[in-house]
Motif scaffolding. Structure first.
Motif, PDB file in Angstrom:
ATOM      1  N   VAL A 130      42.707 -22.403  18.115  1.00 14.34           N
ATOM      2  CA  VAL A 130      44.004 -22.216  17.344  1.00 14.34           C
ATOM      3  C   VAL A 130      44.889 -20.997  17.612  1.00 14.34           C
ATOM      4  O   VAL A 130      46.032 -21.221  17.905  1.00 14.34           O
ATOM      5  CB  VAL A 130      43.823 -22.180  15.982  1.00 14.34           C
ATOM      6  CG1 VAL A 130      45.043 -22.412  14.952  1.00 14.34           C
ATOM      7  CG2 VAL A 130      43.145 -24.039  15.603  1.00 14.34           C
TER       8      VAL A 130
ATOM      9  N   LEU B 154      48.803 -26.262   7.835  1.00 16.59           N
ATOM     10  CA  LEU B 154      48.030 -25.990   8.865  1.00 16.59           C
ATOM     11  C   LEU B 154      46.379 -26.569   8.767  1.00 16.59           C
ATOM     12  O   LEU B 154      45.710 -27.253   9.463  1.00 16.59           O
ATOM     13  CB  LEU B 154      47.823 -24.549   9.208  1.00 16.59           C
ATOM     14  CG  LEU B 154      47.070 -24.153  10.520  1.00 16.59           C
ATOM     15  CD1 LEU B 154      47.497 -25.039  11.676  1.00 16.59           C
ATOM     16  CD2 LEU B 154      47.182 -22.620  10.941  1.00 16.59           C
TER      17      LEU B 154
ATOM     18  N   LYS C  52      48.448 -20.967  19.577  1.00 17.50           N
ATOM     19  CA  LYS C  52      49.677 -20.399  18.976  1.00 17.50           C
ATOM     20  C   LYS C  52      50.349 -19.347  19.655  1.00 17.50           C
ATOM     21  O   LYS C  52      51.593 -18.989  19.929  1.00 17.50           O
ATOM     22  CB  LYS C  52      49.258 -19.714  17.488  1.00 17.50           C
ATOM     23  CG  LYS C  52      48.847 -20.712  16.410  1.00 17.50           C
ATOM     24  CD  LYS C  52      48.328 -19.857  15.194  1.00 17.50           C
ATOM     25  CE  LYS C  52      49.600 -19.078  14.381  1.00 17.50           C
ATOM     26  NZ  LYS C  52      49.330 -18.582  13.242  1.00 17.50           N
ATOM     27  N   ARG C  53      49.387 -18.437  20.523  1.00 16.03           N
ATOM     28  CA  ARG C  53      49.847 -17.504  21.446  1.00 16.03           C
ATOM     29  C   ARG C  53      50.818 -18.194  22.534  1.00 16.03           C
ATOM     30  O   ARG C  53      51.702 -17.627  22.850  1.00 16.03           O
ATOM     31  CB  ARG C  53      48.792 -16.590  22.028  1.00 16.03           C
ATOM     32  CG  ARG C  53      48.312 -15.609  21.036  1.00 16.03           C
ATOM     33  CD  ARG C  53      47.169 -14.738  21.624  1.00 16.03           C
ATOM     34  NE  ARG C  53      46.145 -15.052  22.540  1.00 16.03           N
ATOM     35  CZ  ARG C  53      44.951 -15.608  22.237  1.00 16.03           C
ATOM     36  NH1 ARG C  53      44.702 -15.168  20.913  1.00 16.03           N
ATOM     37  NH2 ARG C  53      44.069 -15.920  23.091  1.00 16.03           N
TER      38      ARG C  53
END
Length: 247
Positions: free
Chosen positions: A94, A35, A98-99
């Motif tokens: 970020v 990442l 992601k959520r």
């Protein structure tokens, strides 16, 4: 401190966190190697993205300042108490990506995340909220994308505010692009409640005890009652409805 409505420099309280500042920093060492490598690769592109969104916030701010100054000149009345802007940091983006199951792709973020840039407008009364919203979004160069009226339909926790997502033109050396900005319109009482609610949620890491949540909801009703009472008092002193904010 002078509370005269004739001084827009005082009545507009601007707080900006622009690109390159501490709010855009991300601790790559705390992330997984994969990442961190992907985020490092898009670092330069992210700076360009934040620059474009910062320009869009400036466009929104300028249009609101013009409305404010015109009201002060023509009506001796200031509907805007405070004006603040904010840019989502890279780590916030970020986390949001992601959520929502979005890839680490800036082009996807541009299309799917509409609150990268945000402006908060604090007004004296609820009717000022709606009048400013109508006047701002009625401009031919402002594209209204979405409206969420949490004043007419409060959230279950008591939160009230008028959210509007707009797109404004930004002129770059490469041409014109339309950038989305989320604008939150609220009264002073709504803003006070929302600020306290945010601090309490941060304290409990989002897991607010039921009794505290209940008191917060009661406080939201008290804020609404205060809004209504102060608006009635203002009308009693200055006449029903106040000045017509159509210029």
């Amino acid at each position: 401190m002078d509370d005269s409505p004739r001084r827009p420099a005082h009545t507009t309280d601007l707080e900006r966190r622009g690109p390159g500042g501490p709010d855009t920093a991300l601790d790559l060492a705390a992330l997984s190697p994969d990442l961190a490598q992907r985020l490092s690769a898009i670092g330069g592109e992210f700076q360009q993205l934040t620059l474009e969104y910062d320009f869009a916030m400036r466009e929104v701010e300028t249009k609101l300042r013009i409305l404010q100054d015109e009201f002060l000149h023509l009506h001796d009345y200031n509907p805007i108490e405070h004006l603040a802007t904010r840019m989502k940091s890279l780590d916030s983006l970020v986390a949001k990506a992601k959520r929502r199951g979005l890839p680490l792709d800036l082009d996807v973020w541009r299309q799917e995340i509409t609150d990268i840039a945000g402006t908060r407008v604090t007004c004296s009364f609820r009717r000022d909220v709606y009048r400013l919203f109508e006047l701002f979004t009625d401009r031919p160069d402002v594209e209204l994308v979405q409206v969420k009226d949490y004043i007419a339909h409060p959230k279950t926790n008591g939160y009230t505010s008028l959210h509007a997502t707009v797109r404004v033109p930004v002129y770059l050396s490469t041409g014109m692009v339309r950038i989305p900005v989320e604008i939150q319109f609220r009264t002073i009482a709504m803003d006070f409640w929302a600020s306290l609610d945010h601090k309490i949620k941060y304290k409990y890491d989002g897991e607010v005890p039921a009794d505290v949540a209940g008191e917060l909801k009661e406080a939201a009703q008290s804020a609404l009652d205060l809004d209504r009472r102060m608006e009635r008092l203002h009308d009693r002193v200055h006449g029903d409805g106040g000045p017509t904010l159509l210029v």
